[in-house]
Design a protein around this motif. Structure first.
Motif, short mmCIF file in Angstrom:
data_model
loop_
_atom_site.label_atom_id
_atom_site.label_comp_id
_atom_site.label_asym_id
_atom_site.label_seq_id
_atom_site.Cartn_x
_atom_site.Cartn_y
_atom_site.Cartn_z
N PRO A 149 0.83 -1.20 0.00
CA PRO A 149 0.00 0.00 0.00
C PRO A 149 0.86 1.25 0.00
CG PRO A 149 0.08 -0.95 2.20
CD PRO A 149 0.80 -1.91 1.29
N THR A 150 0.31 2.32 -0.56
CA THR A 150 1.04 3.59 -0.55
C THR A 150 1.13 4.14 0.86
OG1 THR A 150 -1.00 4.77 -1.06
CG2 THR A 150 0.42 4.19 -2.91
N TYR A 151 0.13 3.85 1.68
CA TYR A 151 0.09 4.27 3.08
C TYR A 151 -0.34 3.08 3.92
CZ TYR A 151 0.37 9.33 2.35
OH TYR A 151 0.78 10.59 2.07
N SER A 152 0.20 2.97 5.11
CA SER A 152 -0.28 1.96 6.04
C SER A 152 -1.73 2.29 6.37
CB SER A 152 0.57 1.99 7.32
OG SER A 152 0.13 1.02 8.21
N GLY A 153 -2.60 1.33 6.22
CA GLY A 153 -4.01 1.57 6.48
C GLY A 153 -4.75 2.18 5.31
N CYS A 154 -4.16 2.17 4.12
CA CYS A 154 -4.80 2.75 2.93
C CYS A 154 -6.15 2.08 2.71
CB CYS A 154 -3.91 2.54 1.71
SG CYS A 154 -4.66 3.04 0.16
N PRO A 155 -7.24 2.85 2.66
CA PRO A 155 -8.57 2.26 2.51
C PRO A 155 -8.78 1.59 1.15
CG PRO A 155 -8.71 4.64 2.39
CD PRO A 155 -7.29 4.31 2.76
N ALA A 156 -7.97 1.92 0.16
CA ALA A 156 -8.12 1.32 -1.17
C ALA A 156 -7.50 -0.07 -1.25
CB ALA A 156 -7.48 2.23 -2.21
N LEU A 157 -6.71 -0.46 -0.25
CA LEU A 157 -6.01 -1.75 -0.30
C LEU A 157 -6.97 -2.92 -0.42
CD1 LEU A 157 -3.24 -3.10 -0.27
CD2 LEU A 157 -3.43 -3.24 2.22
N ALA A 158 -8.07 -2.91 0.31
CA ALA A 158 -9.03 -4.02 0.24
C ALA A 158 -9.58 -4.17 -1.17
CB ALA A 158 -10.15 -3.81 1.25
N GLU A 159 -9.92 -3.05 -1.80
CA GLU A 159 -10.44 -3.11 -3.16
C GLU A 159 -9.38 -3.58 -4.14
OE1 GLU A 159 -12.87 -0.32 -6.32
OE2 GLU A 159 -12.75 0.27 -4.22
#
Length: 171
Positions: A51-61
């Protein structure tokens, strides 16, 4: 199970073509998010993304989209894994990705801050860069908000053409 290079390449191509849900003009490969694609001994296609950020909300998608794309390429067993180390860097965005960002009115990041091993140094002064306007190329820009539509972007305005634009932050 012995696999051919062709299978790995086909799986890689499928995963590499997945677009970022927040920046749909870019593929995961353009962003440097796609880290590795491997076919395991049991035939499972293992795909690593960062992920670009830890906890990135787009990661699941992203995980769902990669799984779907690799399965559509003809692979029945797919595991999408997250690699957190080394942490993603905006330096991993490809030249093609930077070009696509600019073409879509988003200022690509400059060079990321240097990382050293050991403790993270505390810096009290601003480390922000002043991005060029992706619309007119002007260098006289101002930051309107440190946070744009997503955590990885900030909002700016060009003082020359007066147009607002987003900037992908250097990480």
């Amino acid at each position: 199970m012995v696999t051919t290079l062709t299978d790995r390449d086909r799986a890689h191509r499928a995963a590499a073509a997945v677009t970022d849900p927040e920046l749909p003009m870019l593929t995961l490969e353009d962003l440097g998010i796609l880290r590795e694609v491997r076919i395991e001994e049991d035939g499972t296609v293992a795909v690593w993304i960062t992920p670009t950020y830890s906890g990135c909300p787009a990661l699941a998608e992203m995980r769902v989209d990669v799984d779907r794309a690799v399965r559509a390429a003809g692979f029945a067993q797919v595991e999408v894994r997250t690699a957190l180390s080394p942490a993603w860097s905006s330096d991993w965005i490809t030249d093609e990705g930077r070009r696509k960002l600019s073409e879509h009115g988003i200022s690509p990041p400059g060079q990321a801050p240097a990382r050293t091993s050991g403790p993270v140094p505390l810096t009290l002064s601003p480390t922000r860069t002043v991005p060029r306007c992706p619309l007119c190329g002007g260098a006289d820009t101002e930051e309107l908000s440190r946070f744009g539509a997503t955590s990885c972007k900030s909002l700016h305005r060009c003082r020359s053409c007066l147009e607002p634009f987003e900037h992908v932050k250097e990480i």
